[in-house]
Write a protein that holds these residues in place. Structure first.
Motif, PDB file in Angstrom:
ATOM      1  N   UNK A  85       0.850  -1.186   0.000  1.00  0.00           N
ATOM      2  CA  UNK A  85       0.000   0.000   0.000  1.00  0.00           C
ATOM      3  C   UNK A  85       0.887   1.237   0.000  1.00  0.00           C
ATOM      4  N   UNK A  86       0.569   2.200  -0.833  1.00  0.00           N
ATOM      5  CA  UNK A  86       1.276   3.483  -0.819  1.00  0.00           C
ATOM      6  C   UNK A  86       0.497   4.471   0.038  1.00  0.00           C
ATOM      7  N   UNK A  87       1.181   5.089   0.973  1.00  0.00           N
ATOM      8  CA  UNK A  87       0.587   6.049   1.908  1.00  0.00           C
ATOM      9  C   UNK A  87      -0.641   5.472   2.616  1.00  0.00           C
ATOM     10  N   UNK A  88      -0.566   4.172   2.903  1.00  0.00           N
ATOM     11  CA  UNK A  88      -1.564   3.524   3.731  1.00  0.00           C
ATOM     12  C   UNK A  88      -2.868   3.181   3.057  1.00  0.00           C
ATOM     13  N   UNK A  89      -3.049   3.569   1.774  1.00  0.00           N
ATOM     14  CA  UNK A  89      -4.348   3.353   1.134  1.00  0.00           C
ATOM     15  C   UNK A  89      -4.274   2.873  -0.304  1.00  0.00           C
ATOM     16  N   UNK A  90      -3.341   3.437  -1.092  1.00  0.00           N
ATOM     17  CA  UNK A  90      -3.375   3.252  -2.540  1.00  0.00           C
ATOM     18  C   UNK A  90      -2.738   1.923  -2.938  1.00  0.00           C
ATOM     19  N   UNK A  91      -3.473   1.135  -3.728  1.00  0.00           N
ATOM     20  CA  UNK A  91      -3.035  -0.192  -4.151  1.00  0.00           C
ATOM     21  C   UNK A  91      -2.207  -0.179  -5.436  1.00  0.00           C
ATOM     22  N   UNK A  92      -1.781   1.007  -5.878  1.00  0.00           N
ATOM     23  CA  UNK A  92      -0.757   1.161  -6.917  1.00  0.00           C
ATOM     24  C   UNK A  92      -1.172   0.611  -8.282  1.00  0.00           C
ATOM     25  N   UNK A  93      -2.439   0.767  -8.609  1.00  0.00           N
ATOM     26  CA  UNK A  93      -2.936   0.218  -9.865  1.00  0.00           C
ATOM     27  C   UNK A  93      -2.300   0.811 -11.105  1.00  0.00           C
ATOM     28  N   UNK A  94      -2.058   2.112 -11.119  1.00  0.00           N
ATOM     29  CA  UNK A  94      -1.396   2.732 -12.265  1.00  0.00           C
ATOM     30  C   UNK A  94       0.097   2.443 -12.240  1.00  0.00           C
ATOM     31  N   UNK A  95       0.698   2.599 -11.069  1.00  0.00           N
ATOM     32  CA  UNK A  95       2.152   2.495 -10.934  1.00  0.00           C
ATOM     33  C   UNK A  95       2.684   1.160 -11.433  1.00  0.00           C
ATOM     34  N   UNK A  96       2.010   0.063 -11.079  1.00  0.00           N
ATOM     35  CA  UNK A  96       2.551  -1.263 -11.351  1.00  0.00           C
ATOM     36  C   UNK A  96       2.465  -1.635 -12.826  1.00  0.00           C
ATOM     37  N   UNK A  97       1.653  -0.919 -13.610  1.00  0.00           N
ATOM     38  CA  UNK A  97       1.560  -1.220 -15.047  1.00  0.00           C
ATOM     39  C   UNK A  97       2.705  -0.618 -15.842  1.00  0.00           C
ATOM     40  N   UNK A  98       3.325   0.433 -15.326  1.00  0.00           N
ATOM     41  CA  UNK A  98       4.305   1.172 -16.116  1.00  0.00           C
ATOM     42  C   UNK A  98       5.600   0.409 -16.391  1.00  0.00           C
ATOM     43  N   UNK A  99       6.141  -0.358 -15.437  1.00  0.00           N
ATOM     44  CA  UNK A  99       7.380  -1.073 -15.766  1.00  0.00           C
ATOM     45  C   UNK A  99       7.224  -2.098 -16.879  1.00  0.00           C
ATOM     46  N   UNK A 100       6.066  -2.718 -16.988  1.00  0.00           N
ATOM     47  CA  UNK A 100       5.838  -3.670 -18.076  1.00  0.00           C
ATOM     48  C   UNK A 100       5.808  -2.945 -19.417  1.00  0.00           C
ATOM     49  N   UNK A 101       5.108  -1.814 -19.480  1.00  0.00           N
ATOM     50  CA  UNK A 101       5.043  -1.046 -20.730  1.00  0.00           C
ATOM     51  C   UNK A 101       6.431  -0.542 -21.111  1.00  0.00           C
ATOM     52  N   UNK A 128       5.623   9.939 -16.368  1.00  0.00           N
ATOM     53  CA  UNK A 128       6.831  10.260 -17.117  1.00  0.00           C
ATOM     54  C   UNK A 128       8.070   9.703 -16.413  1.00  0.00           C
ATOM     55  N   UNK A 129       8.074   9.788 -15.095  1.00  0.00           N
ATOM     56  CA  UNK A 129       9.204   9.279 -14.318  1.00  0.00           C
ATOM     57  C   UNK A 129       9.260   7.758 -14.424  1.00  0.00           C
ATOM     58  N   UNK A 130       8.117   7.108 -14.267  1.00  0.00           N
ATOM     59  CA  UNK A 130       8.070   5.645 -14.280  1.00  0.00           C
ATOM     60  C   UNK A 130       8.503   5.075 -15.628  1.00  0.00           C
ATOM     61  N   UNK A 131       7.963   5.638 -16.720  1.00  0.00           N
ATOM     62  CA  UNK A 131       8.333   5.158 -18.041  1.00  0.00           C
ATOM     63  C   UNK A 131       9.835   5.325 -18.280  1.00  0.00           C
ATOM     64  N   UNK A 132      10.331   6.502 -17.941  1.00  0.00           N
ATOM     65  CA  UNK A 132      11.703   6.822 -18.316  1.00  0.00           C
ATOM     66  C   UNK A 132      12.737   6.164 -17.414  1.00  0.00           C
ATOM     67  N   UNK A 133      12.460   6.062 -16.120  1.00  0.00           N
ATOM     68  CA  UNK A 133      13.377   5.331 -15.251  1.00  0.00           C
ATOM     69  C   UNK A 133      13.471   3.873 -15.698  1.00  0.00           C
ATOM     70  N   UNK A 134      12.328   3.287 -16.048  1.00  0.00           N
ATOM     71  CA  UNK A 134      12.333   1.912 -16.531  1.00  0.00           C
ATOM     72  C   UNK A 134      13.118   1.771 -17.825  1.00  0.00           C
ATOM     73  N   UNK A 135      12.910   2.695 -18.756  1.00  0.00           N
ATOM     74  CA  UNK A 135      13.601   2.623 -20.037  1.00  0.00           C
ATOM     75  C   UNK A 135      15.106   2.772 -19.869  1.00  0.00           C
ATOM     76  N   UNK A 136      15.524   3.723 -19.057  1.00  0.00           N
ATOM     77  CA  UNK A 136      16.959   3.938 -18.861  1.00  0.00           C
ATOM     78  C   UNK A 136      17.613   2.770 -18.134  1.00  0.00           C
TER      79      UNK A 136
END
Length: 408
Positions: A85-101, A128-136
């Motif tokens: 959980x991020x900040x005690x509530x968020x289940x990271x639905x958007x965040x976890x998709x970005x490394x695969x893309x 933008x951060x997630x896509x680019x950190x993963x790509x680099x």
């Protein structure tokens, strides 16, 4: 070689307004060939129409891929082993998709000989951060083109004017009323931002929600489920074997039908601003509750507590885009090792927005009824031993009190 130094770019392409404009803008501004990549990660909408749109813009290399199983198996399930959980509530639905893309963008760039990748994330957001950190991390020398940080098409009116001027087909011009929300969906969740949600005091409109009924409108009879776990992952529901993606699809449906998974949240973005969003995560809400339940009888106390201490760091790494970092991988090894004996069955009751654990069992259970009982334990536990245990743990407190340092 074009004047920009880019001959070919792979674009993460949804087929919507923004990425359709980006595809044409890349052709016009960079004078390069554009390759489009469209991923089906369970967003619940047809992805095939993106092919026709890309062809209409002269795109010759078009990748459309069903990544639902890979997404669930290799990204969502490992994350839920950590009860993330991020900040005690968020289940990271958007965040976890970005490394695969990001991974597939890089792989397609390698396959096609592309010089660059591109995405439609704005300069204000986390993606933008997630896509680019993963790509680099996966292709250190890759060039990243982020149009929202370069162009002056910074309003919906300018985007629409550009689309009209370049004869770009936009679905919602034909459909009439457009949703006032910016939405993102995959197997784990659907998110909503913008519109009235930009006022954190405003209650979301009921017709905004797409995956769940309101708890008030949910059935008056509870739904019971039995989830079977192997090494921390759900492998069957009510005795029926299912793949990871099938598990999530099923739990999204039954959870949404029972009003489960709605969240209204103000979160802290990595780029520094606060953002209000609403989320529907029926499967994730059920999975988190059930996983903690099976761990409660199969994990050693200190292992469970250590996992809980490390989880916020693990969650931040995923939220901030560091899935491919060495520290996330190291944490994952520890988390996965903890799941070797997390096997068994959890029984749940879903009722009007709530998820209750009503049973759990496992051949690996550390729960010993002979010791825990309030009845005669037949000598399994000597209650007199507790006296010495308490006095030893109180020793430092007693010393401090004797020195007059127990208060304040």
């Amino acid at each position: 070689m074009s004047q920009s130094g880019v001959n070919k770019v792979v674009l993460a392409y949804s087929g919507g307004l923004d990425t359709s404009i980006i595809a044409r803008w890349l052709q016009d501004e960079y004078h390069c060939e554009v390759v489009t990549f469209t991923a089906d990660i369970g967003q619940g909408e047809e992805v095939e129409p993106a092919r026709a749109k890309a062809k209409a813009m002269g795109i010759k290399q078009i990748y459309i891929e069903d990544l639902r199983e890979e997404f669930a198996r290799d990204y969502v399930f490992p994350m839920f082993r950590a009860n993330t959980l991020y900040e005690g509530e968020y289940l990271l639905g958007t965040s976890i998709a970005r490394p695969l893309i990001a991974k597939r963008l890089v792989e397609i760039a390698n396959q096609t000989g592309a010089d660059a990748i591109s995405h439609g994330a704005t300069g204000k957001g986390n993606d933008q951060v997630r896509f680019e950190l993963g790509a680099y991390a996966l292709k250190p020398g890759v060039k990243v083109i982020a149009p929202w940080r370069e162009w002056d098409l910074n309003s919906r009116e300018k985007l629409m004017a550009y689309a009209e001027a370049h004869d770009i087909d936009v679905d919602f011009k034909k459909q009439g009323k457009k949703s006032p929300y910016s939405m993102d969906a995959n197997l784990l969740h659907i998110s909503y931002e913008g519109g009235i949600l930009e006022d954190p005091w405003a209650e979301p409109e009921e017709d905004m929600w797409r995956w769940s009924v309101s708890p008030e409108a949910a059935p008056d009879q509870p739904t019971y489920l039995e989830l079977t776990y192997e090494k921390g992952d759900i492998v069957a529901i009510d005795g029926q074997a299912m793949s990871p993606a099938e598990v999530m699809s099923y739990l999204n449906k039954v959870g949404g039908d029972n009003g489960i998974g709605r969240l209204d949240l103000v979160e802290n973005r990595y780029v520094g601003m606060k953002s209000r969003g609403c989320y529907e995560t029926p499967a994730g809400t059920v999975m988190l509750k059930a996983h903690r339940a099976i761990e409660s009888i199969t994990l050693d106390r200190e292992v469970a507590h250590l996992k809980d201490e490390l989880m916020p760091k693990y969650a931040s790494l995923i939220y901030n885009g560091y899935w491919w970092s060495p520290e996330r991988k190291l944490l994952q090894q520890m988390i996965d090792a903890s799941q070797e004996r997390v096997n068994g069955v959890v029984r749940l009751k879903l009722y009007k927005g709530g998820v209750s654990v009503v049973g759990r069992k496992s051949d690996e259970s550390l729960f010993d009824a002979n010791i825990a009982t309030f009845e005669d334990d037949a000598g399994a536990y000597d209650q007199k031993d507790a006296e010495g245990f308490i006095k030893l743990n109180a020793l430092r407190l007693r010393i401090a009190a004797a020195k007059g340092r127990s208060m304040g």
